[in-house]
Design a protein around this motif. Structure first.
Motif, PDB file in Angstrom:
ATOM      1  N   SER A   1       0.832  -1.213   0.000  1.00  0.00           N
ATOM      2  CA  SER A   1       0.000   0.000   0.000  1.00  0.00           C
ATOM      3  C   SER A   1       0.860   1.253   0.000  1.00  0.00           C
TER       4      SER A   1
ATOM      5  N   LYS B   1     -11.243 -16.454   5.225  1.00  0.00           N
ATOM      6  CA  LYS B   1     -10.902 -15.500   4.167  1.00  0.00           C
ATOM      7  C   LYS B   1      -9.797 -16.018   3.256  1.00  0.00           C
TER       8      LYS B   1
ATOM      9  N   GLU C   1      -7.966  -7.570   0.488  1.00  0.00           N
ATOM     10  CA  GLU C   1      -8.707  -6.307   0.528  1.00  0.00           C
ATOM     11  C   GLU C   1      -9.475  -6.111  -0.769  1.00  0.00           C
ATOM     12  N   ARG C   2     -10.775  -5.834  -0.669  1.00  0.00           N
ATOM     13  CA  ARG C   2     -11.607  -5.659  -1.866  1.00  0.00           C
ATOM     14  C   ARG C   2     -12.194  -4.261  -1.994  1.00  0.00           C
ATOM     15  N   SER C   3     -12.119  -3.485  -0.937  1.00  0.00           N
ATOM     16  CA  SER C   3     -12.654  -2.120  -0.992  1.00  0.00           C
ATOM     17  C   SER C   3     -11.505  -1.127  -0.848  1.00  0.00           C
ATOM     18  N   LYS C   4     -11.781   0.110  -1.199  1.00  0.00           N
ATOM     19  CA  LYS C   4     -10.816   1.204  -1.069  1.00  0.00           C
ATOM     20  C   LYS C   4      -9.516   0.917  -1.814  1.00  0.00           C
ATOM     21  N   ARG C   5      -9.615   0.269  -2.938  1.00  0.00           N
ATOM     22  CA  ARG C   5      -8.424  -0.005  -3.731  1.00  0.00           C
ATOM     23  C   ARG C   5      -8.340   1.010  -4.871  1.00  0.00           C
TER      24      ARG C   5
ATOM     25  N   PRO D   1      -3.240  -9.021   3.513  1.00  0.00           N
ATOM     26  CA  PRO D   1      -4.255  -7.962   3.404  1.00  0.00           C
ATOM     27  C   PRO D   1      -4.325  -7.336   2.010  1.00  0.00           C
TER      28      PRO D   1
END
Length: 532
Positions: free
Chosen positions: A153, A211, A176-180, A172
């Motif tokens: 990130s 997950k 992670e699927r959002s806020k990308r 992560p």
């Protein structure tokens, strides 16, 4: 039939049928899009799949140009672990369990170099990503930097560049699927579109199985290798991970490796720290939640840490002091005057502190750390661990912290050349949790020595000074620690946020640091430090 009764076939009939069934083999090709669903159904039916990858005859997966550097040799147990993975010219999916300091990274790198197909390494932290990249490039192989993509990130190296044939990232970042960002979405799409030869899952016991499907859905690899030091969790999800990745291929014997000189010889010590009268009285009067805060902030733990740090520094050792709770990390490091590392520190600060700690000529001989240092951190010179508090009864965390000092220590013929101290507040529930945490290490052959006294050079026990109240019993330090233990966490967080906004930090995430007294850490000077 005789007399109307059905005839029973002879035993040879059943033997012939079993032999015919054993000789019968079915070849079924499963569409790529349905492979994960087939694996899920097999796990539900309790028929886990055994995966083998014929990498030598794979002409579809992109190759990776990588060779071991000349003069690189692996240890016998590392070679044995790899022999369990590579059989009959194929690579089997599964786990390899090696203790911390035994060279799991080299095993993973050797597997990548043997397969020679595009590979992905999934780590637990960004610090581990940096270390894996350094090990690939500078130490063990000749892989080119242009072939490596570090997907993090923080950092722009992976942006506006084609996806390398060696991907190193964190769990992560994959899950992670959002806020990308758009660039991140584009890179994930490239990762999904490729069929990978090998995926190396570092510290795989730390990932959550519910997950974990997301990782395997994004990085679709023909072979999966899980690396861990502790194939144990406090929940029941290790079984699920085994079904997802494969069976245990190899597990090393910790004591055998220590006898052969591949690991340090560790003395495990449990220090029983009596509660001061003031703290014991508060312990008996408060709720279970506050009782935990009181046994963590016990002033006699501060006295024990101060005593052990001074003693082992004089002996020339490097020391790591661990605590899951951030309050003693902040308070004790300020009081004793040593450096600390927590999750709030940026990568540059961490590298600066760790670099000084690794330097034999540096005056940084002790560092206080939160759980950020539990795994995937390379500190080969550390030889003493002091654990102030841990996560209740976590066996995994106990073994991970012991692993920070398992690197072999040259030039010492003593019975023990590394020391692991765990501080326990006497006559509290922490004693029960401490016994539970130690079970895994006891199973590995370690024994804990119990110490109830810490005597200084004048023969005085630091726990019985001040008429039995301990070194800091009845002092302002004890009052400050009690206030920190009893203070409401939500109020602490609110004051911390106000301080951040007043200093101009706001929501930008900037952190303002300044020197302060211990009373300041409990809110005396409008400065608060807490675990959020």
């Amino acid at each position: 039939r005789r007399g109307g009764a059905p005839s029973t076939p002879p035993p040879s009939f059943f033997r012939a049928r079993r032999a015919a069934a054993a000789a019968e083999m079915w070849h079924i090709e499963i569409d790529k899009s349905a492979q994960m669903e087939v694996r899920r159904r097999c796990i539900q039916l309790e028929l886990p799949c055994l995966e083998e990858y014929d990498f030598a005859n794979d002409t579809v997966t992109p190759p990776l140009r990588i060779e071991a550097r000349p003069g690189i040799f692996i240890r016998p147990y590392q070679e044995k672990s790899l022999s369990k993975m590579f059989t009959n010219g194929r690579a089997r999916s599964g786990f390899i369990v090696l203790p911390c300091g035994a060279g799991k990274t080299l095993v993973g790198i050797s597997a990548v170099a043997n397969v020679k197909k595009c590979a992905a390494v999934i780590c637990n932290t960004s610090m581990a990503v940096t270390q894996w990249k350094q090990q690939f490039m500078s130490t063990w192989t000749d892989v080119k930097e242009s072939d490596i993509t570090c997907f993090l990130s923080k950092g722009e190296d992976w942006k506006n560049r084609p996806l390398g044939k060696l991907l190193i990232t964190t769990y992560p970042m994959i899950m992670e699927r959002s806020k990308r960002s758009q660039a991140g979405q584009d890179l994930i799409a490239q990762i999904k579109a490729r069929t990978w030869g090998l995926i190396v899952l570092d510290e795989v016991h730390l990932s959550f199985a519910d997950k974990f499907w997301q990782v395997l859905d994004v990085v679709r690899a023909r072979c999966k290798l899980g690396l861990t030091a502790t194939l144990v969790r406090e929940d029941d999800k290790i079984k699920e991970l085994k079904n997802l990745i494969g069976p245990k291929l190899y597990e090393a014997d910790w004591q055998e490796l220590a006898k052969e000189g591949f690991l340090a010889r560790v003395q495990c010590v449990e220090v029983w720290c009596p509660m001061t009268p003031l703290f014991m009285r508060s312990y008996l009067e408060n709720s279970a939640k506050k009782r935990k805060d009181l046994w963590v902030m016990n002033p006699n733990k501060l006295a024990a840490v101060e005593f052990l740090v001074n003693y082992w520094e004089q002996e020339g050792h490097k020391i790591i002091v661990f605590s899951d709770d951030l309050r003693p990390v902040a308070a004790y490091s300020e009081w004793i005057g040593r450096r600390r590392l927590t999750g709030e520190d940026d990568a540059r600060t961490r590298e600066e502190v760790l670099g000084k700690f690794r330097d034999p000529g540096s005056d940084v001989k002790t560092i206080f750390m939160s759980s950020v240092g539990d795994a995937a951190i390379d500190l080969p010179d550390a030889s003493v661990i002091i654990q102030i508090s841990s996560n209740f009864g976590s066996r995994q965390k106990e073994a991970q912290r012991l692993g920070r000092i398992l690197r072999p220590k040259p030039g010492s013929n003593a019975t023990y050349n590394a020391f692991f101290y765990t501080l326990v507040s006497r006559d509290t529930q922490e004693m029960y949790y401490s016994t539970k945490r130690q079970r895994y290490l006891v199973d590995q052959g370690y024994a804990f020595k119990v110490v109830t006294k810490l005597e200084d050079d004048k023969g005085r026990d630091v726990f019985t000074l001040n008429k039995g109240a301990g070194k800091y019993g009845g002092t302002e330090v004890e009052k400050d620690l009690l206030q920190m233990a009893l203070e409401d966490r939500s109020e602490l967080k609110r004051r911390h946020q106000e301080e951040m906004e007043a200093s101009g930090g706001g929501s930008s995430g900037a952190v303002r640091r300044k020197q302060a007294k211990m009373s300041s850490l409990s809110g005396g000077d409008s400065l608060a430090y807490g675990e959020f």
